[in-house]
Design a protein around this motif. Structure first.
Motif, PDB file in Angstrom:
ATOM      1  N   ARG A 182       0.824  -1.223   0.000  1.00 24.05           N
ATOM      2  CA  ARG A 182       0.000   0.000   0.000  1.00 24.05           C
ATOM      3  C   ARG A 182       0.848   1.259   0.000  1.00 24.05           C
ATOM      4  O   ARG A 182       0.338   2.359   0.168  1.00 24.05           O
ATOM      5  CB  ARG A 182      -0.928  -0.007   1.219  1.00 24.05           C
ATOM      6  N   GLY A 183       2.155   1.098  -0.191  1.00 23.76           N
ATOM      7  CA  GLY A 183       3.033   2.259  -0.273  1.00 23.76           C
ATOM      8  C   GLY A 183       3.409   2.844   1.065  1.00 23.76           C
ATOM      9  O   GLY A 183       3.807   4.012   1.146  1.00 23.76           O
ATOM     10  N   MET A 184       3.294   2.047   2.123  1.00 18.87           N
ATOM     11  CA  MET A 184       3.620   2.520   3.475  1.00 18.87           C
ATOM     12  C   MET A 184       4.869   1.781   3.958  1.00 18.87           C
ATOM     13  O   MET A 184       4.834   0.972   4.874  1.00 18.87           O
ATOM     14  CB  MET A 184       2.438   2.274   4.415  1.00 18.87           C
ATOM     15  N   VAL A 201       7.568   2.811   5.443  1.00 21.39           N
ATOM     16  CA  VAL A 201       8.067   3.138   6.784  1.00 21.39           C
ATOM     17  C   VAL A 201       7.343   2.292   7.828  1.00 21.39           C
ATOM     18  O   VAL A 201       7.969   1.753   8.748  1.00 21.39           O
ATOM     19  CB  VAL A 201       7.900   4.639   7.079  1.00 21.39           C
ATOM     20  N   GLU A 202       6.031   2.178   7.690  1.00 26.38           N
ATOM     21  CA  GLU A 202       5.274   1.334   8.615  1.00 26.38           C
ATOM     22  C   GLU A 202       5.664  -0.122   8.445  1.00 26.38           C
ATOM     23  O   GLU A 202       5.807  -0.866   9.429  1.00 26.38           O
ATOM     24  CB  GLU A 202       3.771   1.490   8.388  1.00 26.38           C
ATOM     25  N   SER A 203       5.857  -0.536   7.197  1.00 29.39           N
ATOM     26  CA  SER A 203       6.263  -1.910   6.928  1.00 29.39           C
ATOM     27  C   SER A 203       7.591  -2.226   7.615  1.00 29.39           C
ATOM     28  O   SER A 203       7.743  -3.271   8.255  1.00 29.39           O
ATOM     29  CB  SER A 203       6.387  -2.127   5.418  1.00 29.39           C
ATOM     30  N   GLU A 204       8.543  -1.315   7.508  1.00 29.68           N
ATOM     31  CA  GLU A 204       9.846  -1.532   8.143  1.00 29.68           C
ATOM     32  C   GLU A 204       9.709  -1.602   9.660  1.00 29.68           C
ATOM     33  O   GLU A 204      10.362  -2.415  10.320  1.00 29.68           O
ATOM     34  CB  GLU A 204      10.818  -0.425   7.758  1.00 29.68           C
ATOM     35  N   ARG A 205       8.860  -0.744  10.211  1.00 32.92           N
ATOM     36  CA  ARG A 205       8.648  -0.750  11.667  1.00 32.92           C
ATOM     37  C   ARG A 205       8.118  -2.101  12.134  1.00 32.92           C
ATOM     38  O   ARG A 205       8.550  -2.641  13.152  1.00 32.92           O
ATOM     39  CB  ARG A 205       7.650   0.358  12.057  1.00 32.92           C
ATOM     40  N   VAL A 206       7.169  -2.634  11.387  1.00 36.93           N
ATOM     41  CA  VAL A 206       6.568  -3.912  11.757  1.00 36.93           C
ATOM     42  C   VAL A 206       7.565  -5.056  11.588  1.00 36.93           C
ATOM     43  O   VAL A 206       7.644  -5.964  12.432  1.00 36.93           O
ATOM     44  CB  VAL A 206       5.313  -4.176  10.894  1.00 36.93           C
ATOM     45  N   LEU A 207       8.331  -5.020  10.500  1.00 38.20           N
ATOM     46  CA  LEU A 207       9.223  -6.137  10.174  1.00 38.20           C
ATOM     47  C   LEU A 207      10.572  -6.065  10.869  1.00 38.20           C
ATOM     48  O   LEU A 207      11.275  -7.075  10.984  1.00 38.20           O
ATOM     49  CB  LEU A 207       9.444  -6.190   8.658  1.00 38.20           C
ATOM     50  N   SER A 208      10.948  -4.876  11.321  1.00 33.13           N
ATOM     51  CA  SER A 208      12.279  -4.682  11.909  1.00 33.13           C
ATOM     52  C   SER A 208      12.597  -5.644  13.051  1.00 33.13           C
ATOM     53  O   SER A 208      13.704  -6.215  13.087  1.00 33.13           O
ATOM     54  CB  SER A 208      12.426  -3.232  12.386  1.00 33.13           C
ATOM     55  N   GLN A 224      14.760  -0.800   2.011  1.00 34.83           N
ATOM     56  CA  GLN A 224      15.179   0.113   0.938  1.00 34.83           C
ATOM     57  C   GLN A 224      14.116   1.181   0.662  1.00 34.83           C
ATOM     58  O   GLN A 224      14.435   2.371   0.544  1.00 34.83           O
ATOM     59  CB  GLN A 224      15.458  -0.688  -0.338  1.00 34.83           C
ATOM     60  N   ASP A 225      12.861   0.742   0.562  1.00 32.88           N
ATOM     61  CA  ASP A 225      11.776   1.702   0.275  1.00 32.88           C
ATOM     62  C   ASP A 225      11.587   2.673   1.426  1.00 32.88           C
ATOM     63  O   ASP A 225      11.302   3.860   1.205  1.00 32.88           O
ATOM     64  CB  ASP A 225      10.470   0.959  -0.007  1.00 32.88           C
ATOM     65  N   GLY A 284      14.070   9.718   3.085  1.00 38.55           N
ATOM     66  CA  GLY A 284      14.921  10.697   2.451  1.00 38.55           C
ATOM     67  C   GLY A 284      14.137  11.685   1.604  1.00 38.55           C
ATOM     68  O   GLY A 284      14.515  12.854   1.463  1.00 38.55           O
ATOM     69  N   GLY A 285      13.039  11.221   1.039  1.00 34.07           N
ATOM     70  CA  GLY A 285      12.210  12.090   0.212  1.00 34.07           C
ATOM     71  C   GLY A 285      11.117  12.795   0.956  1.00 34.07           C
ATOM     72  O   GLY A 285      10.262  13.451   0.357  1.00 34.07           O
ATOM     73  N   GLY A 286      11.083  12.613   2.273  1.00 35.26           N
ATOM     74  CA  GLY A 286      10.062  13.288   3.084  1.00 35.26           C
ATOM     75  C   GLY A 286       8.705  12.625   3.041  1.00 35.26           C
ATOM     76  O   GLY A 286       7.701  13.228   3.444  1.00 35.26           O
ATOM     77  N   LEU A 287       8.639  11.391   2.528  1.00 38.62           N
ATOM     78  CA  LEU A 287       7.338  10.719   2.419  1.00 38.62           C
ATOM     79  C   LEU A 287       6.883  10.063   3.727  1.00 38.62           C
ATOM     80  O   LEU A 287       5.757   9.610   3.830  1.00 38.62           O
ATOM     81  CB  LEU A 287       7.399   9.641   1.326  1.00 38.62           C
TER      82      LEU A 287
END
Length: 327
Positions: free
Chosen positions: A277-279, A281-288, A312-313, A319-322
């Motif tokens: 879904r293009g999230m 940062v949330e994905s990384e938080r959950v998977l970290s 990576q995403d 970095g892009g402020g997303l």
């Protein structure tokens, strides 16, 4: 569904009829005793034995109380004094758990005539005593009559709900279960899982799955137990694919917020849906946490690819402020 039934059965003993203890009934006797013994026409033999019975009752010497009440019986001058003796017997029989004799004493006392406050107390106790003897049909009948006359408390409403469920009267069971929940709130008491379980079982057994899931959605945040969250997850997974991903991510977020521990597979699924879904940062938080612990689930290669892409995403989004757009 079976889980709710098992939970409810293990809690079934908590649904009684407000059975009063011998100590509680003794308090009623003490309060009403003066009216019976203070009359001018009360015989000495009645007064002495009555007072001895009352004292024994307060001391939880139930058999002595019964014997002294029997000794006073021949000297009772009127119905008021006879009713006072039955009060002692009712409390003493509760202490000895002699429910059959208590039923007789309650019915005798009500026939003799007692104040309205005692009538209400006795009607409640009579239903409870019949339940203790195993005569559930009579207990149910009397409890319904009591509720029609006095309104009833949450315990009595739940009792009818449970009995209705046992008799496969599912609509009636659900209705009384809801009433018990509402009444419990009015009484200022904490939520009772057993009451909700009756409702859930009634809706499920009656085939009313919309009401079943609506109740789950209402109950899960209140009781905050995994047993109520899990069916919501399974329901979401059974929806069409395009609906499932959106809804399931929200369910997992709710579970996280509620403190429910997700399984490894559920964490992986949550991270993947968020990534899709293009999230990122949330994905990384959950998977970290899984990445750091080296936990990959059943498909290690797929999970590693997921970890790499999420990392990576997420780095690119930050970095892009997303990152802010995900909040």
């Amino acid at each position: 569904m079976q889980t709710f039934g098992k939970t409810m059965r293990s809690s079934a003993s908590a649904i009684g009829l407000g059975l009063l203890t011998a100590f509680g009934l003794a308090g009623v006797v003490v309060a009403t005793a003066p009216a019976a013994v203070a009359q001018i026409k009360a015989k000495k033999e009645f007064v002495e034995n009555f007072e001895a019975a009352s004292t024994a009752l307060k001391g939880q010497q139930f058999q002595v109380a019964i014997e002294k009440a029997a000794a006073a019986q021949p000297h009772a001058a009127d119905n008021q004094q006879k009713a006072a003796l039955e009060q002692i017997r009712i409390a003493a029989y509760a202490g000895t758990k002699n429910w059959a004799q208590q039923i007789k004493s309650i019915e005798t006392a009500m026939q003799l005539g007692v104040p309205e406050q005692l009538q209400k107390l006795y009607k409640q106790q009579l239903a409870a005593a019949y339940a203790e003897t195993g005569n559930e049909a009579k207990a149910l009948e009397l409890t319904k009559q009591f509720i029609d006359q006095y309104g009833g408390d949450s315990t009595q409403l739940a009792y009818i709900a449970r009995r209705s469920l046992d008799e496969k009267k599912f609509d009636e069971a659900a209705g009384y279960a809801q009433k018990s929940v509402d009444q419990l709130q009015k009484e200022g008491k904490p939520p009772n899982a057993t009451y909700y379980n009756i409702m859930l079982n009634a809706y499920s057994a009656g085939g009313k799955m919309d009401e079943y899931y609506a109740t789950l959605e209402r109950v899960a945040p209140i009781l905050n137990k995994e047993i109520y969250w899990r069916p919501l997850i399974m329901r979401t997974k059974n929806e069409a694919k395009y609906k499932k991903d959106d809804a399931l991510l929200d369910v997992y977020r709710t579970l996280e917020a509620a403190g429910v521990k997700l399984t490894t597979e559920e964490q992986l699924e949550m991270g993947e849906i968020a990534l899709n879904r293009g999230m990122a940062v949330e994905s990384e938080r959950v998977l970290s946490p899984l990445m750091k612990a080296g936990v990959t689930g059943a498909d290690a290669d797929r999970s590693k690819r997921l970890f790499t892409k999420a990392h990576q995403d997420a780095k690119a989004d930050k970095g892009g402020g997303l990152e802010q757009s995900e909040k």
